[in-house]
Write a protein that holds these residues in place. Structure first.
Motif, PDB file in Angstrom:
ATOM      1  N   PRO A  40      11.976  35.661  63.647  1.00  0.00           N
ATOM      2  CA  PRO A  40      10.741  36.357  63.229  1.00  0.00           C
ATOM      3  C   PRO A  40       9.608  35.393  62.842  1.00  0.00           C
ATOM      4  CG  PRO A  40      12.649  37.458  62.300  1.00  0.00           C
ATOM      5  CD  PRO A  40      13.154  36.169  62.915  1.00  0.00           C
ATOM      6  N   TRP A  41       9.950  34.258  62.263  1.00  0.00           N
ATOM      7  CA  TRP A  41       8.924  33.264  61.933  1.00  0.00           C
ATOM      8  C   TRP A  41       8.294  32.704  63.209  1.00  0.00           C
ATOM      9  CZ3 TRP A  41       5.698  31.605  58.493  1.00  0.00           C
ATOM     10  CH2 TRP A  41       5.181  30.309  58.557  1.00  0.00           C
ATOM     11  N   ASN A  49       2.787  37.833  65.809  1.00  0.00           N
ATOM     12  CA  ASN A  49       3.540  39.096  65.713  1.00  0.00           C
ATOM     13  C   ASN A  49       3.168  40.116  66.793  1.00  0.00           C
ATOM     14  OD1 ASN A  49       5.040  38.187  63.554  1.00  0.00           O
ATOM     15  ND2 ASN A  49       3.752  39.149  62.009  1.00  0.00           N
ATOM     16  N   TRP A  81      18.358  38.449  60.310  1.00  0.00           N
ATOM     17  CA  TRP A  81      17.070  37.881  60.667  1.00  0.00           C
ATOM     18  C   TRP A  81      16.345  37.515  59.376  1.00  0.00           C
ATOM     19  CZ3 TRP A  81      17.138  36.785  65.571  1.00  0.00           C
ATOM     20  CH2 TRP A  81      17.787  37.626  66.481  1.00  0.00           C
ATOM     21  N   ALA A  83      13.404  37.161  57.050  1.00  0.00           N
ATOM     22  CA  ALA A  83      12.025  37.535  56.740  1.00  0.00           C
ATOM     23  C   ALA A  83      11.531  36.482  55.755  1.00  0.00           C
ATOM     24  CB  ALA A  83      11.965  38.935  56.145  1.00  0.00           C
ATOM     25  N   GLN A 101       6.536  40.677  58.010  1.00  0.00           N
ATOM     26  CA  GLN A 101       7.706  40.095  58.680  1.00  0.00           C
ATOM     27  C   GLN A 101       8.863  41.092  58.760  1.00  0.00           C
ATOM     28  OE1 GLN A 101       5.655  37.869  60.017  1.00  0.00           O
ATOM     29  NE2 GLN A 101       7.599  36.817  60.379  1.00  0.00           N
ATOM     30  N   VAL A 104       8.136  43.260  61.661  1.00  0.00           N
ATOM     31  CA  VAL A 104       8.457  42.622  62.947  1.00  0.00           C
ATOM     32  C   VAL A 104       9.924  42.847  63.301  1.00  0.00           C
ATOM     33  CG1 VAL A 104       8.792  40.374  64.061  1.00  0.00           C
ATOM     34  CG2 VAL A 104       6.638  40.910  62.954  1.00  0.00           C
ATOM     35  N   ILE A 105      10.809  42.719  62.321  1.00  0.00           N
ATOM     36  CA  ILE A 105      12.246  42.901  62.585  1.00  0.00           C
ATOM     37  C   ILE A 105      12.528  44.341  63.009  1.00  0.00           C
ATOM     38  CG2 ILE A 105      14.547  42.818  61.557  1.00  0.00           C
ATOM     39  CD1 ILE A 105      13.402  40.538  59.728  1.00  0.00           C
ATOM     40  N   MET A 108      11.396  44.770  66.552  1.00  0.00           N
ATOM     41  CA  MET A 108      12.327  44.187  67.516  1.00  0.00           C
ATOM     42  C   MET A 108      13.390  45.209  67.910  1.00  0.00           C
ATOM     43  SD  MET A 108      12.901  40.357  65.903  1.00  0.00           S
ATOM     44  CE  MET A 108      14.524  40.221  66.667  1.00  0.00           C
TER      45      MET A 108
END
Length: 410
Positions: A40-41, A49, A81, A83, A101, A104-105, A108
């Motif tokens: 994620p980073w 993102n 994952w 964050a 963040q 974002v996960i 995904m």
């Protein structure tokens, strides 16, 4: 020629590594649960993102240690994952950035539902295994990301956080980080402060795993003493093998054994060999040592892929996990021990944390003392009640008393 052609399959079997074959057979039913991956980073730093950018396609993405084909080749069936946001967000926009963040996960999982299944408990991991998907969980890396707020801690839990790394490379107002032990930071809480212990208690109540990677030894020992559930080191290795202060010393490994906790070994070369060059065999040395001191049930894998720059030869990306498992088998690890490293040890700890949680307990509500907070842009709502008219009049009278005396009116 016919005889030679017929012999080729037999020769191929004889030439193949039997440990590699056995590793893959084991991993078909017990895939890897990795404790820490910073993809994620990378999605933030490479693509801001924007997951729908064609360059960010996780099936074809090549710049990272992690993509979908590599996960499949590595038999990765569960992934925490990370964050993560750096320490320079502390006392600034840390909460906003960590929410992004976590988003974002979740996206995904939504964008690749055939590959990822976002889950929040140990039974969800097993469900993902049965469906042939990667169980995707959220670990928040850095206690500064809750901004010293129990309310933020609870909110992140509701959004899916299932471990919190108590510090990153900086102290929080309530916990000391590992750089205290190098002398680069000054100890402020001497481990965990009173509020830090309150954070631990609330994590236990919620069922959030306590992650001790990145913390000072004093913080490790406090957490291992005060937590009523096992804890994890999501991406740390053995200090005895490489004396980096980011690694876990033997006296702490003994506490890990006593509390049935877990150390998930980090693959960063500087934590493996204490240099920029390392090998797969040296990673196995860390696994061997943790097994020797803390027991086979205390060993896991937390590769730190996409969060580090130097990786051992033979473990260059997430596809290489079968090679490491083959090495453990070559070192006479039993099938049961290997399955523990792959997944069973983490599943046991996660289940124990769930069992220790209790939603019927009263949540921790006492905030961190205002004087322990840092940052000049904070408001103080809730820290003191608005004064009553009576108190206001009393304060006004007190402030006027010297003047009234000077005028001989009192």
């Amino acid at each position: 020629m016919l005889v030679i052609w017929w012999l080729w399959p037999l020769l191929a079997v004889c030439a193949s590594d039997p440990f590699q074959l056995k590793a893959k057979e084991i991993m078909k039913t017990t895939p890897v649960i990795d404790g820490h991956n910073d993809l994620p980073w990378q999605l933030l730093t490479l693509f801001n993102n924007k997951l729908n950018d064609s360059k960010a396609n996780l099936t074809t993405l090549m710049e990272t240690h992690t993509n979908i084909p590599k996960l499949q080749d590595g038999f990765v069936g569960g992934q925490f994952w990370s964050a993560y946001m750096p320490c320079d967000t502390q006392n600034k926009d840390a909460v906003r950035r960590i929410l992004e963040q976590i988003d974002v996960i979740h996206r995904m999982c939504q964008l690749y539902p055939e590959t990822f299944l976002c889950v929040t408990n140990s039974s969800g991991i097993r469900q993902a295994f049965s469906e042939g998907k990667v169980a995707s969980l959220i670990g928040v890396e850095g206690g500064h990301l809750i901004d010293s707020s129990l309310g933020v801690l609870r909110t992140l839990y509701h959004l899916g956080m299932r471990y919190l790394t108590l510090t990153h490379n900086c102290n929080t107002p309530w916990a000391d980080n590992w750089m205290v032990d190098t002398g680069d930071d000054k100890a402020e809480s001497q481990g965990l402060s009173v509020f830090g212990k309150r954070v631990l208690k609330e994590m236990n109540r919620l069922g959030v795993m306590i992650d001790l990677s990145h913390v000072s030894v004093a913080t490790m020992k406090d957490a291992l003493q005060y937590s009523k559930a096992p804890v994890i080191f999501s991406h740390s290795s053995a200090y005895n093998i490489c004396p980096s202060k980011r690694n876990v010393p033997d006296d702490v490994l003994q506490l890990v054994n006593k509390t049935r906790s877990l150390v998930m070994v980090n693959f960063y070369s500087k934590f493996v060999s204490c240099s920029k060059d390392a090998t797969l065999s040296q990673v196995a040395d860390h696994l061997d040592h943790i097994k020797k001191v803390a027991g086979a049930g205390a060993v896991g894998l937390g590769g730190d892929y996409d969060g580090v720059t130097e990786l051992p030869k033979g473990l260059e990306d997430v596809s290489k996990y079968p090679d490491l498992i083959a090495e453990l088998l070559r070192r006479n690890w039993t099938d049961t021990e290997v399955r523990g490293v792959l997944a069973d040890n983490l599943l046991r700890v996660f289940f124990d944390v769930e069992q220790a949680s209790n939603s019927m307990e009263i949540p921790e509500e006492e905030p961190i003392p205002l004087g322990e907070l840092e940052g000049s842009c904070r408001t103080h709502y809730g820290y003191s009640q608005a004064p009553s008219i009576h108190l206001q009049m009393g304060a006004l009278l007190a402030s006027l008393t010297p003047l009234l005396f000077s005028l001989h009116l009192l």
